[in-house]
Scaffold this motif. Structure first.
Motif, short mmCIF file in Angstrom:
data_model
loop_
_atom_site.label_atom_id
_atom_site.label_comp_id
_atom_site.label_asym_id
_atom_site.label_seq_id
_atom_site.Cartn_x
_atom_site.Cartn_y
_atom_site.Cartn_z
N GLY A 132 -0.33 -39.98 24.54
CA GLY A 132 -1.12 -40.52 25.81
C GLY A 132 -2.17 -39.64 26.87
N LYS A 133 -1.75 -38.60 26.72
CA LYS A 133 -2.79 -37.40 27.76
C LYS A 133 -4.48 -37.44 27.31
CE LYS A 133 0.89 -34.52 28.86
NZ LYS A 133 1.82 -33.41 28.33
N SER A 134 -5.42 -37.73 28.28
CA SER A 134 -6.45 -37.28 27.71
C SER A 134 -6.82 -35.18 27.38
CB SER A 134 -7.54 -37.86 28.95
OG SER A 134 -7.24 -38.76 28.87
N LEU A 193 -9.00 -42.80 15.42
CA LEU A 193 -8.93 -41.68 16.15
C LEU A 193 -8.43 -42.77 17.23
CD1 LEU A 193 -12.64 -39.77 15.46
CD2 LEU A 193 -9.83 -39.16 14.55
N ASP A 194 -7.06 -41.32 17.93
CA ASP A 194 -6.84 -41.70 19.26
C ASP A 194 -8.05 -41.21 20.51
OD1 ASP A 194 -5.07 -43.14 18.21
OD2 ASP A 194 -3.88 -40.79 17.23
N GLY A 195 -8.39 -42.34 21.49
CA GLY A 195 -9.16 -42.15 22.24
C GLY A 195 -10.37 -42.51 22.73
N THR A 196 -11.90 -42.36 22.65
CA THR A 196 -12.47 -43.41 23.42
C THR A 196 -14.27 -42.60 22.69
OG1 THR A 196 -12.36 -43.40 25.53
CG2 THR A 196 -11.18 -45.17 24.55
N THR A 197 -14.48 -43.72 22.60
CA THR A 197 -16.49 -43.13 22.88
C THR A 197 -16.52 -43.11 23.89
OG1 THR A 197 -16.14 -43.68 20.09
CG2 THR A 197 -18.00 -42.58 20.69
#
Length: 126
Positions: free
Chosen positions: A42-44, A104-108
């Motif tokens: 949950g953390k960037s 993958l956890d996150g964004t491009t």
């Protein structure tokens, strides 16, 4: 590899055959880098510059190579339901199993937002 042209930075033409699992062949049209902004629990986390990413328009999904990541300084720990990638003993990236596919956890970040990931030293800020 990605079918998303808008993610590729500094793309140069590159035509390489890609052999898919169903024995079809698709071709890359370029190679460049992609900025990925990971989210871990949950953390960037600090954005990663993924280099040598092939642009393959006919792919249905992105493909991330664990062997390539681990041969470039990352260590992968695969557990039930997730994979954690480390560099210098620090977590840099995770992937969660969704169905049978690790994602993958996150964004491009699109190439147009490149300035958002530029590092600036404290000494430059005056």
């Amino acid at each position: 590899m990605t079918p998303h042209r808008e993610w590729i930075r500094d793309m140069i033409p590159c035509r390489i055959p890609i052999h898919l699992a169903d024995d079809t062949v698709v071709w890359s049209e370029g190679i460049g880098s992609v900025v990925f902004s990971p989210t871990v629990q949950g953390k960037s986390y600090e954005s990663l510059l993924l280099s040598n990413v092939l642009y393959v328009p006919r792919l249905a999904n992105n493909l991330f190579s664990v062997p390539t990541a681990t041969s470039n300084g990352m260590t992968a720990l695969v557990t039930n339901g997730s994979t954690t990638f480390f560099r210098d003993a620090k977590i840099v990236l995770t992937a969660t199993i969704q169905g049978n596919i690790p994602v993958l956890d996150g964004t491009t970040l699109p190439a147009s937002s490149f300035a958002l990931v530029t590092r600036v030293s404290k000494s430059l800020l005056h």
